[in-house]
Design a protein around this motif. Structure first.
Motif, mmCIF file in Angstrom:
data_model
loop_
_atom_site.group_PDB
_atom_site.id
_atom_site.type_symbol
_atom_site.label_atom_id
_atom_site.label_comp_id
_atom_site.label_asym_id
_atom_site.label_seq_id
_atom_site.Cartn_x
_atom_site.Cartn_y
_atom_site.Cartn_z
ATOM 1 N N GLN A 72 0.837 -1.187 0.000
ATOM 2 C CA GLN A 72 0.000 0.000 0.000
ATOM 3 C C GLN A 72 0.877 1.244 0.000
ATOM 4 N N MET A 73 0.581 2.146 -0.916
ATOM 5 C CA MET A 73 1.290 3.412 -0.940
ATOM 6 C C MET A 73 0.846 4.243 0.259
ATOM 7 N N ARG A 74 1.802 4.695 1.066
ATOM 8 C CA ARG A 74 1.443 5.413 2.284
ATOM 9 C C ARG A 74 1.343 6.913 2.014
ATOM 10 N N THR A 75 0.381 7.536 2.654
ATOM 11 C CA THR A 75 0.234 8.981 2.570
ATOM 12 C C THR A 75 -0.495 9.480 3.804
ATOM 13 N N ASP A 76 -0.138 10.665 4.246
ATOM 14 C CA ASP A 76 -0.830 11.312 5.347
ATOM 15 C C ASP A 76 -1.864 12.316 4.849
ATOM 16 N N LEU A 77 -1.892 12.572 3.551
ATOM 17 C CA LEU A 77 -2.763 13.595 3.003
ATOM 18 C C LEU A 77 -4.136 13.026 2.654
ATOM 19 N N ALA A 78 -5.184 13.621 3.211
ATOM 20 C CA ALA A 78 -6.543 13.181 2.907
ATOM 21 C C ALA A 78 -6.862 13.392 1.432
ATOM 22 N N LEU A 79 -6.299 14.444 0.844
ATOM 23 C CA LEU A 79 -6.508 14.712 -0.572
ATOM 24 C C LEU A 79 -6.030 13.546 -1.422
ATOM 25 N N GLU A 80 -4.862 13.007 -1.100
ATOM 26 C CA GLU A 80 -4.332 11.886 -1.865
ATOM 27 C C GLU A 80 -5.105 10.610 -1.582
ATOM 28 N N ALA A 81 -5.585 10.439 -0.348
ATOM 29 C CA ALA A 81 -6.414 9.282 -0.035
ATOM 30 C C ALA A 81 -7.694 9.319 -0.857
ATOM 31 N N ARG A 82 -8.240 10.522 -1.024
ATOM 32 C CA ARG A 82 -9.448 10.675 -1.850
ATOM 33 C C ARG A 82 -9.139 10.384 -3.307
ATOM 34 N N GLU A 83 -8.007 10.816 -3.787
ATOM 35 C CA GLU A 83 -7.641 10.589 -5.181
ATOM 36 C C GLU A 83 -7.401 9.108 -5.476
ATOM 37 N N ALA A 98 4.095 12.291 5.253
ATOM 38 C CA ALA A 98 4.538 11.540 4.081
ATOM 39 C C ALA A 98 3.510 11.735 2.975
ATOM 40 N N ALA A 99 3.977 11.904 1.744
ATOM 41 C CA ALA A 99 3.094 12.151 0.608
ATOM 42 C C ALA A 99 3.100 10.957 -0.342
ATOM 43 N N ARG A 100 2.070 10.903 -1.154
ATOM 44 C CA ARG A 100 1.968 9.887 -2.203
ATOM 45 C C ARG A 100 2.592 10.382 -3.506
ATOM 46 N N SER A 101 2.561 11.706 -3.707
ATOM 47 C CA SER A 101 3.018 12.291 -4.962
ATOM 48 C C SER A 101 4.245 13.169 -4.728
ATOM 49 N N THR A 102 5.236 13.023 -5.569
ATOM 50 C CA THR A 102 6.444 13.829 -5.440
ATOM 51 C C THR A 102 6.167 15.304 -5.716
ATOM 52 N N LYS A 103 5.140 15.613 -6.472
ATOM 53 C CA LYS A 103 4.860 17.015 -6.798
ATOM 54 C C LYS A 103 4.361 17.786 -5.575
ATOM 55 N N ARG A 104 3.929 17.081 -4.544
ATOM 56 C CA ARG A 104 3.456 17.747 -3.333
ATOM 57 C C ARG A 104 4.529 17.809 -2.247
ATOM 58 N N GLU A 144 12.466 -4.372 -2.195
ATOM 59 C CA GLU A 144 13.622 -3.778 -1.538
ATOM 60 C C GLU A 144 13.377 -2.352 -1.053
ATOM 61 N N LEU A 145 12.330 -1.695 -1.578
ATOM 62 C CA LEU A 145 12.115 -0.280 -1.261
ATOM 63 C C LEU A 145 10.933 -0.030 -0.341
ATOM 64 N N ASN A 146 10.306 -1.089 0.130
ATOM 65 C CA ASN A 146 9.064 -0.930 0.886
ATOM 66 C C ASN A 146 9.229 -0.088 2.143
ATOM 67 N N ASN A 147 10.394 -0.105 2.768
ATOM 68 C CA ASN A 147 10.594 0.637 4.011
ATOM 69 C C ASN A 147 11.575 1.793 3.853
ATOM 70 N N PRO A 193 4.220 17.562 3.904
ATOM 71 C CA PRO A 193 4.903 16.334 3.483
ATOM 72 C C PRO A 193 6.354 16.610 3.123
ATOM 73 N N THR A 194 7.252 15.975 3.840
ATOM 74 C CA THR A 194 8.688 16.163 3.600
ATOM 75 C C THR A 194 9.362 14.911 3.059
ATOM 76 N N VAL A 195 8.645 13.790 3.038
ATOM 77 C CA VAL A 195 9.204 12.540 2.500
ATOM 78 C C VAL A 195 8.172 11.861 1.608
ATOM 79 N N VAL A 196 8.685 11.074 0.679
ATOM 80 C CA VAL A 196 7.849 10.259 -0.200
ATOM 81 C C VAL A 196 8.345 8.825 -0.120
ATOM 82 N N ASP A 197 7.414 7.885 -0.053
ATOM 83 C CA ASP A 197 7.769 6.478 -0.058
ATOM 84 C C ASP A 197 8.572 6.183 -1.324
ATOM 85 N N ALA A 198 9.747 5.560 -1.164
ATOM 86 C CA ALA A 198 10.600 5.281 -2.317
ATOM 87 C C ALA A 198 9.895 4.395 -3.334
#
Length: 307
Positions: free
Chosen positions: A5-16, A187-193, A271-274, A233-238
């Motif tokens: 599961q792609m992790r995100t703290d943003l409700a906007l991304e959860a909605r998307e 943490a964000a889902r999108s690098t643009k954010r 290899e990138l999950n964490n 959001p200062t990090v993105v899941d690799a």
């Protein structure tokens, strides 16, 4: 990889992330508008029902997302505009904002880890008034009305041996604030954010949830006072970056078979999950945006009652 599961703290991304079949999910309302002069796009996601909250993986409440593409740039005037907009959103979510209040600001995170230092650095720049008002009264600031602002930097459990919620509960019980404002890196889902988005919500916060570290929540239910949470959001899941790159490759190379694409996904995600990624200039960015957030809080609860 079915459980990935792609992790995100943003409700906007959860909605998307909700599939098209669920696009008309009942109990979720979305409002969007642009602040053209400030070049800020604002999205309000309102989760009204328990079923909607379960589907989105977010508590019921209001989530305001401010997207400012140039927030990473060293433009003091633009950052001041962001701070003013942030202050307005805080005042709309903070109960009793038009009255004098005692407000505790909590800066979550680890000061020694740059990408996680947003909360502590915001606290460094706050306009703290509680001790002065209690000692000398509001006359010390030559005003008739004044909020009592206090701040706390609880650190992380690896250093203190205590849950953040335990520390905050103790301080709340002793100082009895009317409301809490909690700041944390997300943490964000999108690098643009990444480093370009501010989320404000009245649902509180669960520290570390975006990177899989589930700590006790800081909410009105657990603390007994309203909790406004602010995060950037200062990090993105690799794995997110790898997934986006492979999807783009799949679009560009129509001959790439779906099965082959999925196998490459599995190899990369295993290899990138964490692992989490951030920008190379994160130290300068955190210093800049933490001041922007602190100024927004200062304007909302420090300057608005001064008269």
């Amino acid at each position: 990889m079915e459980n990935f599961q792609m992790r995100t703290d943003l409700a906007l991304e959860a909605r998307e992330s909700i599939t098209e079949a669920d696009s008309e999910l009942r109990g979720v309302r979305v409002e969007e508008y642009d602040l053209e002069e400030e070049d800020i796009h604002v999205t309000k996601v309102m989760i009204d029902t328990k079923n909607a909250a379960k589907a989105m993986g977010k508590p019921m409440g209001i989530y305001v997302t401010m997207e400012a593409p140039a927030m990473v740039e060293p433009d003091d005037g633009y950052h001041r505009e962001i701070s003013c907009c942030l202050a307005q959103e805080i005042l709309e979510l903070l109960p009793g904002a038009e009255q004098e209040q005692s407000i505790l600001v909590v800066g979550l995170g680890n000061r020694e880890v740059t990408a996680d230092a947003l909360g502590p650095q915001v606290v460094d720049n706050l306009f703290i008034t509680r001790h002065i008002v209690k000692e000398y009264g509001k006359a010390a600031y030559n005003c008739e009305r004044m909020n009592q602002i206090s701040a706390l930097e609880p650190g992380v459990m690896a250093k203190t041996g205590m849950e953040t919620a335990e520390i905050v509960k103790g301080v709340v019980a002793e100082t009895e604030p009317d409301a809490l404002i909690v700041i944390d890196a997300l943490a964000a889902r999108s690098t643009k954010r990444l480093n370009r988005t501010i989320q404000i919500t009245n649902t509180g916060i669960q520290p570390g949830s975006g990177v899989g570290n589930h700590r006790n929540a800081l909410t009105q239910e657990s603390l007994g006072v309203p909790v406004i949470a602010i995060g950037i959001p200062t990090v993105v899941d690799a794995a997110t970056i790898v997934n986006d790159a492979l999807e783009k490759l799949l679009e560009e190379e129509k001959s790439l078979a779906g099965a082959r694409f999925k196998e490459r996904q599995k190899l990369s995600f295993a290899e990138l999950n964490n692992m989490y990624m951030t920008g190379k200039d994160i130290d300068a960015v955190i210093k800049r945006v933490s001041f922007t957030v602190s100024e927004g809080i200062n304007i909302a609860i420090g300057e608005n009652l001064m008269a």
